[in-house]
Design an enzyme around this catalytic site. Structure first.
Site, PDB file in Angstrom:
ATOM      1  N   ASP B  18       0.859  -1.189   0.000  1.00 53.67           N
ATOM      2  CA  ASP B  18       0.000   0.000   0.000  1.00 53.67           C
ATOM      3  C   ASP B  18       0.885   1.225   0.000  1.00 53.67           C
ATOM      4  OD1 ASP B  18      -2.274   1.633   0.069  1.00 53.67           O
ATOM      5  OD2 ASP B  18      -2.230   1.754   2.248  1.00 53.67           O
ATOM      6  N   SER B  19       0.345   2.336  -0.509  1.00 57.59           N
ATOM      7  CA  SER B  19       1.079   3.598  -0.454  1.00 57.59           C
ATOM      8  C   SER B  19       1.361   3.992   1.000  1.00 57.59           C
ATOM      9  CB  SER B  19       0.282   4.692  -1.135  1.00 57.59           C
ATOM     10  OG  SER B  19      -1.030   4.738  -0.619  1.00 57.59           O
ATOM     11  N   CYS B  81      -4.316  -1.253  -2.299  1.00 63.88           N
ATOM     12  CA  CYS B  81      -4.455   0.196  -2.422  1.00 63.88           C
ATOM     13  C   CYS B  81      -5.288   0.422  -3.672  1.00 63.88           C
ATOM     14  CB  CYS B  81      -3.063   0.805  -2.581  1.00 63.88           C
ATOM     15  SG  CYS B  81      -3.035   2.545  -3.055  1.00 63.88           S
ATOM     16  N   GLU B 166      -5.435   9.928   8.823  1.00 57.91           N
ATOM     17  CA  GLU B 166      -4.012   9.901   9.179  1.00 57.91           C
ATOM     18  C   GLU B 166      -3.668  10.903  10.274  1.00 57.91           C
ATOM     19  OE1 GLU B 166      -1.102   9.308   6.149  1.00 57.91           O
ATOM     20  OE2 GLU B 166      -2.005   7.350   5.808  1.00 57.91           O
ATOM     21  N   CYS B 200     -11.502   2.893  -0.599  1.00 61.83           N
ATOM     22  CA  CYS B 200     -10.170   3.350  -0.189  1.00 61.83           C
ATOM     23  C   CYS B 200      -9.930   2.682   1.150  1.00 61.83           C
ATOM     24  CB  CYS B 200     -10.112   4.871  -0.045  1.00 61.83           C
ATOM     25  SG  CYS B 200      -8.578   5.446   0.740  1.00 61.83           S
ATOM     26  N   HIS B 202      -8.419   3.464   3.710  1.00 59.06           N
ATOM     27  CA  HIS B 202      -8.488   4.286   4.921  1.00 59.06           C
ATOM     28  C   HIS B 202      -9.920   4.438   5.432  1.00 59.06           C
ATOM     29  CE1 HIS B 202      -4.452   5.624   3.864  1.00 59.06           C
ATOM     30  NE2 HIS B 202      -4.365   6.254   5.006  1.00 59.06           N
TER      31      HIS B 202
END
Lengths: 282, 282
Positions: B18-19, B81, B166, B200, B202
């Site tokens: 993942d990024s 991702c 984040e 996504c 996240h």
């Protein structure tokens, strides 16, 4: 003139580096104060933002950018990014520059900003709003301590402000919560604070909301004009460097991202369209 | 056994890329469903987030990550991702993999998610919430169109959600505005929509707020379990690849950023402490 001397006296554009778009707010003021020179702006947009990144990464990316701008002919590079100035400038100046080319210069934004706000405060208590990287580096605390021993610096990291600006939410209602939150934290219990510096080049786009949240008696300072005045002063005191800053009034825009993307967001920061060119710097 | 055959039958850990940190939500479900294998998780945290970046940059960074994981012995790499799956997977599968090693595999998260949500919807109208990169790539639209011709996909980009997660703001009041904004836009004028996918990795951390904003009759789907089930199914159908997935139950965490930083944010996604190792992949 032999090759060594030719190189020594050759002139080039002034390099202005930022991790992303924010440095455009600094470039704008520099060009207003010193329109006669050529400039090259480099945004490492493919790897932005630097704000939340560690020392090692910010240093490595910034050094790559400086080397790249030197290879483009720049004799003088401005790190128009507080995070890069905080985490990479000192090491580049002390360890890398002597090896790369001692006649070139890299300047940051923290020293001139600290000089200027130290002159503005009356109470000797300064507030700094910046990225996590800038705040955790304590660079403003150290610069102010060197220049104005006994002055007090209170800092607050504002990690949501860069995403708000880059997603065009700076003027929206969603930004209010995060302006309230970070400014509120900075002010709480710090009644003597009389000067606040927006220590990230993105933050001037939130100036209106920040100004409304801060009590009237407290000054809120943006860095653009400070850095521009400081550069003007520097070139006045260093004619040997001034001669190596090429005159022409042009500005070239380089980005590690897709150039169309740069043009779109560049407009938000400069209020004008710019044509950018893609470059790889790593 | 000669060297070529030895290499051909050698086994290695399953790579999960993942990024940043979001892929940990996928890894968690994969390890729950398939605890017997060894895993190596790679987060390109030094260059995250990928969501706002252009096709060229996402492709270049993702290919570097895949090559890196192959060099670490992975025979199978999951791009956990959505942005990398949307912008890089097809080119890597079609152009790069045949040259690097045709016996290895790179799988993404979009195809299995599209398969699964197509089975869940009753109205044939699906909503996709993703990054700017995922939405602008139209990858979900294309996959759904291939698998379920005539089904309709409505997408909305949610660029503020990754920064909110984040920066540990997912549970805070500041997130409400941006949940309202993007979910409201998705639903407006789309009364037939009955299934929404959080496209996504996240976004599961905002599930509670999203769920409260979406009317009860509409299903909100996270990808973790879908991707885990799909991988289980894939390995069942491909015993030659299953044999090359090393067994041991371990998981190694690699990051291009500072490992302490990874541990801190990793805790938010995994609810446990992980020890990460720094690697350079570019």
């Amino acid at each position: 003139m032999d090759a060594v001397n030719e190189e020594r006296y050759a002139s080039g554009p002034i390099g202005v580096f930022d991790s992303g778009y924010g440095g455009l707010t600094i470039l704008k003021e520099i060009r207003r104060a010193l329109p006669q020179y050529d400039y090259v702006y480099l945004g490492d947009n493919a790897r932005a933002p630097y704000g939340p990144r560690s020392f090692d990464i910010v240093y490595r990316f910034t050094l790559e950018a400086v080397r790249f701008l030197f290879a483009r002919g720049c004799r003088l590079v401005i790190l128009a990014c507080n995070t890069a100035s905080a985490k990479a400038l000192r090491t580049i100046q002390q360890n890398d520059l002597p090896q790369i080319d001692p006649s070139r210069r890299v300047l940051g934004v923290i020293r001139p900003t600290a000089e200027s706000i130290g002159r503005l405060t009356k109470t000797g208590h300064i507030g700094v709003l910046g990225t996590v990287g800038t705040v955790s580096s304590q660079s403003y605390d150290m610069e102010v301590e060197k220049l104005y021993p006994g002055y007090r610096v209170t800092s607050e990291a504002c990690p949501m402000w860069v995403p708000l600006v880059e997603n065009l939410e700076a003027d929206g209602d969603g930004a209010d919560y995060f302006v309230d939150k970070y400014v509120g934290r900075l002010l709480e219990g710090n009644e003597t604070l009389d000067t606040i510096v927006l220590a990230c080049t993105h933050y001037p786009l939130l100036y209106g909301k920040i100004r409304r949240r801060v009590p009237e008696g407290i000054r809120v300072v943006c860095q653009g004009e400070i850095v521009a005045e400081s550069l003007k002063d520097y070139l006045g005191r260093h004619p040997e460097m001034e001669r190596r800053c090429r005159r022409g009034g042009t500005c070239e825009y380089l980005t590690t991202e897709n150039p169309e993307k740069f043009t779109g967001l560049g407009r938000v920061f400069l209020n004008e369209d710019v044509i950018a060119t893609h470059v790889d710097i790593d």
